[in-house]
Design an enzyme around this catalytic site. Structure first.
Site, short mmCIF file in Angstrom:
data_model
loop_
_atom_site.label_atom_id
_atom_site.label_comp_id
_atom_site.label_asym_id
_atom_site.label_seq_id
_atom_site.Cartn_x
_atom_site.Cartn_y
_atom_site.Cartn_z
CE LYS A 28 -4.45 -1.63 1.21
NZ LYS A 28 -5.69 -1.54 1.92
CE LYS A 49 -6.76 -6.54 -1.62
NZ LYS A 49 -7.26 -6.35 -0.26
CE LYS A 87 -13.81 -1.44 0.51
NZ LYS A 87 -12.72 -1.49 1.50
N1 AQP Z 1 -10.05 -9.23 -3.52
C1 AQP Z 1 -10.43 -9.76 -2.39
N2 AQP Z 1 -10.66 -11.09 -2.30
C2 AQP Z 1 -11.06 -11.65 -1.13
N3 AQP Z 1 -11.25 -10.94 0.00
C3 AQP Z 1 -11.03 -9.63 -0.05
N4 AQP Z 1 -11.12 -8.65 0.89
C4 AQP Z 1 -10.80 -7.47 0.33
N5 AQP Z 1 -10.47 -7.63 -0.95
C5 AQP Z 1 -10.61 -8.96 -1.23
C6 AQP Z 1 -11.54 -8.90 2.26
O1 AQP Z 1 -12.59 -8.00 2.57
C7 AQP Z 1 -12.51 -7.65 3.95
C8 AQP Z 1 -12.61 -6.17 4.09
O2 AQP Z 1 -11.51 -5.57 3.45
P1 AQP Z 1 -11.24 -4.03 3.65
O3 AQP Z 1 -12.18 -3.26 2.82
O4 AQP Z 1 -11.28 -3.71 5.07
O5 AQP Z 1 -9.77 -3.81 3.21
P2 AQP Z 1 -8.94 -4.28 2.01
O6 AQP Z 1 -8.55 -5.70 2.17
O7 AQP Z 1 -7.81 -3.32 1.91
O8 AQP Z 1 -9.93 -4.14 0.77
P3 AQP Z 1 -9.71 -3.36 -0.54
O9 AQP Z 1 -10.89 -3.52 -1.41
O10 AQP Z 1 -8.38 -3.72 -1.14
O11 AQP Z 1 -9.74 -1.87 -0.04
P4 AQP Z 1 -8.74 -0.71 -0.32
O12 AQP Z 1 -8.57 -0.65 -1.78
O13 AQP Z 1 -9.41 0.48 0.28
O14 AQP Z 1 -7.47 -1.08 0.39
C9 AQP Z 1 -11.19 -8.21 4.48
O15 AQP Z 1 -11.48 -9.39 5.22
C10 AQP Z 1 -10.43 -8.55 3.25
O16 AQP Z 1 -9.58 -9.65 3.46
#
Ligand code: AQP
Length: 333
Positions: free
Chosen positions: A114, A198, A201
């Protein structure tokens, strides 16, 4: 065995299919087992580790809450709240940051991903994010934490912190080392544009993900444009090994249809991707559209969403405040 479940989702934008398959679908299954006590948190303190616009943040907190409820979380059965309303999370995070070791944090791969190349400009919050996550979990004596595969390392850190605290303060089993609950198959849903990345968002391309509030046309368009290769669908799983995009799309189909991958492969083996994509788009629409329309319905009543969060914060606060009091006593405050 009864489980105490804690998990959270960041209100950093529209939730997507990865969040749904990797986390929220599992949250609902766990909640529906009457042996479990579940706490689900909109982790807004985590969200501010990267820059947020205040108005957008408020909107995203409500949207994430609406997505929880629309996906099947019941605020009467489970506690649903947002993290910033329970100050014990911040307090606990500070105390645990004095227990965690720099060397442990330096190994966290999510920070490296990140923060990117310019680590010097990343917020300190982003670096210590996993300590706040440990506080979230440990304050509630959670025994199990359902997460996507990307969070496994942070869970291990939470276990290390719990064990070190117990050892340092001679208070064995006071903090409970939590177990991760990670789905065996397709715990990581990948971007529709790049099977090595992955679904996220924060990906600048909206075509890389299916958002829970996408319309039917958007879903069809995104799946049509999803990257694949030129080969047909293979005969068995082994033949998918160097085909990450194909594997991802077949995995999404399997997860949403609650069937093992080999069944999906048997169903489509030898067919080309355009035929499969059409079936996949219809399945995604079937599963996501009811959630999407429920989210939109819920968002029309902001007072209702705020009340769910306030009530949840009161219930969560009672548990967390008691734990922080005990922590302070143990420390010598
Ligand atoms: N691509 C994914 N596949 C499976 N699980 C996922 N999670 C996120 N992306 C995937 C799971 O969703 C939960 C909440 O995640 P989060 O929103 O708190 O944070 P994150 O993992 O950082 O998700 P993003 O979409 O990648 O957000 P941004 O872009 O803002 O950093 C967690 O249990 C995560 O494992």
């Amino acid at each position: 065995m009864s489980k105490k479940i804690f998990s959270g989702v960041q209100p950093t934008g529209n939730l997507h299919l990865g969040n749904y398959i990797g986390a929220i679908k599992n949250f609902v299954n766990l909640q529906n087992d009457s042996n479990n006590f579940c706490i689900y948190c909109v982790v807004d303190l985590h969200a501010i580790t990267v820059k947020q616009t205040p108005k957008e943040l408020k909107k995203n907190i409500r949207e994430t809450t609406a997505a929880f409820i629309a996906s099947g979380l019941d605020f009467k059965k489970s506690i649903i709240f947002n993290q910033s309303m329970v100050s014990a999370h911040s307090e606990g995070s500070w105390i645990l940051s004095c227990v965690a070791r720099m060397g442990w944090l330096n190994r966290m791969t999510q920070f490296k991903e990140k923060a990117g190349k310019d680590k010097e400009k990343a917020s300190v919050g982003l670096y210590i994010y996993p300590i706040l996550m440990a506080a979230d979990i440990l304050l509630y004596d959670a025994t199990h934490v359902p997460v996507g595969e990307d969070q496994k390392q942070h869970l291990e850190l939470a276990r290390d912190i719990a064990n070190k605290f117990n050892l340092d303060f001679d208070s064995s089993n006071f903090l409970i080392a939590p177990e991760p609950l990670i789905q065996k198959n397709f715990a990581r849903i990948m971007s529709l544009k790049d099977g090595q990345k992955k679904m996220s968002k924060s990906d600048p391309s909206d075509l890389s993900r299916i958002n829970l509030n996408d319309t039917k046309d958007q879903i069809f368009n995104k799946i049509k444009k999803a990257k694949t290769d030129t080969m047909p669908i293979p005969e068995n799983e082994n033949q998918l090994s160097n085909r990450p995009e194909a594997q991802n799309l077949l995995g999404i189909y399997s997860c949403l249809n609650d069937q093992p991958l080999f069944e999906t492969i048997n169903e489509f083996s030898g067919k080309n991707f355009s035929e499969f994509k059409d079936k996949l788009a219809n399945l995604v629409v079937d599963k996501i559209s009811p959630i999407s329309s429920e989210i939109n319905k819920l968002l029309k009543d902001e007072n209702f969403i705020d009340k769910v969060l306030n009530d949840g914060a009161e219930r969560a606060g009672e548990i967390a405040e008691k734990k922080i009091k005990d922590i302070k006593k143990i420390i010598g405050f």
